[in-house]
Design an enzyme around this catalytic site. Sequence first.
Site, short mmCIF file in Angstrom:
data_model
loop_
_atom_site.label_atom_id
_atom_site.label_comp_id
_atom_site.label_asym_id
_atom_site.label_seq_id
_atom_site.Cartn_x
_atom_site.Cartn_y
_atom_site.Cartn_z
N ASP A 153 -2.01 -27.10 84.42
CA ASP A 153 -2.72 -26.05 83.97
C ASP A 153 -2.49 -24.87 85.22
O ASP A 153 -2.40 -25.05 86.36
CB ASP A 153 -4.10 -26.14 83.73
CG ASP A 153 -4.98 -25.02 82.76
OD1 ASP A 153 -4.02 -24.14 82.34
OD2 ASP A 153 -6.00 -24.97 82.71
N HIS A 170 5.45 -20.06 83.51
CA HIS A 170 5.86 -21.34 82.93
C HIS A 170 7.41 -21.64 83.52
O HIS A 170 7.47 -23.08 83.78
CB HIS A 170 5.97 -21.01 81.48
CG HIS A 170 4.65 -20.65 80.87
ND1 HIS A 170 3.64 -21.47 81.02
CD2 HIS A 170 4.55 -19.89 79.74
CE1 HIS A 170 2.64 -21.07 80.25
NE2 HIS A 170 3.18 -20.08 79.60
N ASN A 207 -2.01 -25.13 71.49
CA ASN A 207 -1.28 -23.86 72.08
C ASN A 207 -0.57 -22.92 71.28
O ASN A 207 0.10 -21.76 71.49
CB ASN A 207 -0.21 -24.66 73.17
CG ASN A 207 -1.02 -24.99 74.68
OD1 ASN A 207 -0.61 -26.04 75.10
ND2 ASN A 207 -2.23 -24.38 74.85
N ARG A 240 -1.36 -19.23 71.07
CA ARG A 240 -0.71 -18.21 71.78
C ARG A 240 0.16 -17.13 71.07
O ARG A 240 0.75 -17.50 70.21
CB ARG A 240 -0.24 -18.93 73.11
CG ARG A 240 -1.13 -19.71 73.92
CD ARG A 240 -0.56 -20.14 75.18
NE ARG A 240 -1.45 -21.27 75.71
CZ ARG A 240 -1.68 -21.49 77.12
NH1 ARG A 240 -0.54 -21.13 77.69
NH2 ARG A 240 -2.63 -22.19 77.29
N ARG A 270 -11.85 -29.95 82.36
CA ARG A 270 -12.07 -30.43 80.88
C ARG A 270 -10.70 -31.08 80.40
O ARG A 270 -9.76 -31.08 81.12
CB ARG A 270 -12.44 -29.34 79.95
CG ARG A 270 -11.22 -28.21 80.22
CD ARG A 270 -11.60 -26.98 79.09
NE ARG A 270 -10.83 -26.00 79.27
CZ ARG A 270 -11.20 -24.92 80.10
NH1 ARG A 270 -12.33 -25.00 80.67
NH2 ARG A 270 -10.48 -24.03 80.06
C1 IPE Z 1 -4.23 -27.49 78.26
O1 IPE Z 1 -4.15 -26.30 78.91
C2 IPE Z 1 -2.68 -27.86 77.48
C3 IPE Z 1 -1.62 -28.19 78.56
C4 IPE Z 1 -1.73 -28.12 79.99
C5 IPE Z 1 -0.39 -28.28 78.01
P1 IPE Z 1 -4.72 -25.31 78.28
O2 IPE Z 1 -4.57 -23.94 79.24
O3 IPE Z 1 -4.01 -25.10 76.83
O4 IPE Z 1 -6.04 -25.48 77.90
P2 IPE Z 1 -7.52 -24.59 77.54
O5 IPE Z 1 -7.50 -23.63 76.70
O6 IPE Z 1 -7.89 -23.84 78.99
O7 IPE Z 1 -8.71 -25.59 77.33
C1 IPE Z 2 -0.41 -24.37 81.56
O1 IPE Z 2 -0.59 -23.32 82.00
C2 IPE Z 2 1.04 -24.53 80.68
C3 IPE Z 2 0.45 -24.67 79.18
C4 IPE Z 2 -0.83 -24.81 78.62
C5 IPE Z 2 1.46 -24.71 78.36
P1 IPE Z 2 -1.21 -22.12 81.26
O2 IPE Z 2 -0.40 -21.06 80.26
O3 IPE Z 2 -2.48 -22.61 80.40
O4 IPE Z 2 -2.00 -21.17 82.33
P2 IPE Z 2 -3.21 -20.56 82.47
O5 IPE Z 2 -4.46 -21.42 82.27
O6 IPE Z 2 -3.54 -19.37 81.20
O7 IPE Z 2 -3.35 -19.65 83.79
MG MG Z 3 -4.55 -23.10 80.87
#
Ligand code: IPE
Ligand code: IPE
Ligand code: MG
Length: 257
Positions: free
Chosen positions: A31, A48, A79, A82, A208
């Site tokens: 994350d 990413h 996801n 998004r 979480r």
């Molecule tokens: C969890 O991260 C999913 C992955 C790492 C692939 P998210 O960024 O999607 O989770 P939330 O929305 O903060 O709970």
């Molecule tokens: C994790 O990073 C990658 C995926 C969930 C695909 P995030 O894209 O959730 O990054 P933050 O949490 O918005 O910083």
């Molecule tokens: Mg995230």
Amino acid sequence: MKMDSQKQVELAGQPHLDRQRVPHHVAIIMDGNGRWAQSRHLPRVAGHQQGMQTVKKVTIAASDLGIKVLTLYAFSTENWKRPTAEVKFLMQLPIRFFNTFVPDLVAHNVRVMVMGDTAKLPDGTQNAVQGALDATKNCTGMILNFALNYGSRDEIVRATQKIAKQVAAGALAPEAITEEFISQEMMTASLGQFADPEVIIRTSGEERLSNFMLWQAAYSEFVFVDEHWPDFDGESLKQALAVFQSRHRRFGGLKNK
Ligand code: IPE
Ligand code: IPE
Ligand code: MG
């Protein structure tokens, strides 16, 4: 062995990793890619992209440590919410990742596996995944298990439906539905004795599960680290595993295991 005083100062207070006791199955909720990028005034997808480099580094580090299974949460069933452009980029990442990294995986004897509803991924992504599964199927070292379009509630719903169908067909007695039986219907069943991760690491400070391995995490240790995923590396992994080793795991009993 005598350590120099500088080293002693650096290591003071830091848990030390015992290489003889590394966990078999390590799962990581990767994350913080978006925040990493935004703090640098870059578009989220740059995070990413950088996160993909981290996956390569951490895979090699985990393999070198003798970990048996490394599960990486790459894309959740939530996801898809998004923006389209970000989802599109995330769907292309496995293609770029496997195109450039499969030879290294084979060189390190790493076998790729995937869990999740992969049938819903775009064709190009599915082909890249299939190519990596095929190219590494004879590798006998670490399993690199990607959670792709994975959601644990989806996993549990599917398992329940499969089991209910067998009961409805008269092929299964409800009493025969044991914990082991349910585990066999989970997406981690192919990992055999290593299905349940001993430790789940989440980067970027969030604490979480976000629909990750709900069944398998019954007795997992959680290690939350503040670093965003693109900043994580082999050293961070070792530190997180040392924290894991400092925990007392009792599994409901009184003895530390
Ligand atoms: C969890 O991260 C999913 C992955 C790492 C692939 P998210 O960024 O999607 O989770 P939330 O929305 O903060 O709970
Ligand atoms: C994790 O990073 C990658 C995926 C969930 C695909 P995030 O894209 O959730 O990054 P933050 O949490 O918005 O910083
Ligand atoms: Mg995230």
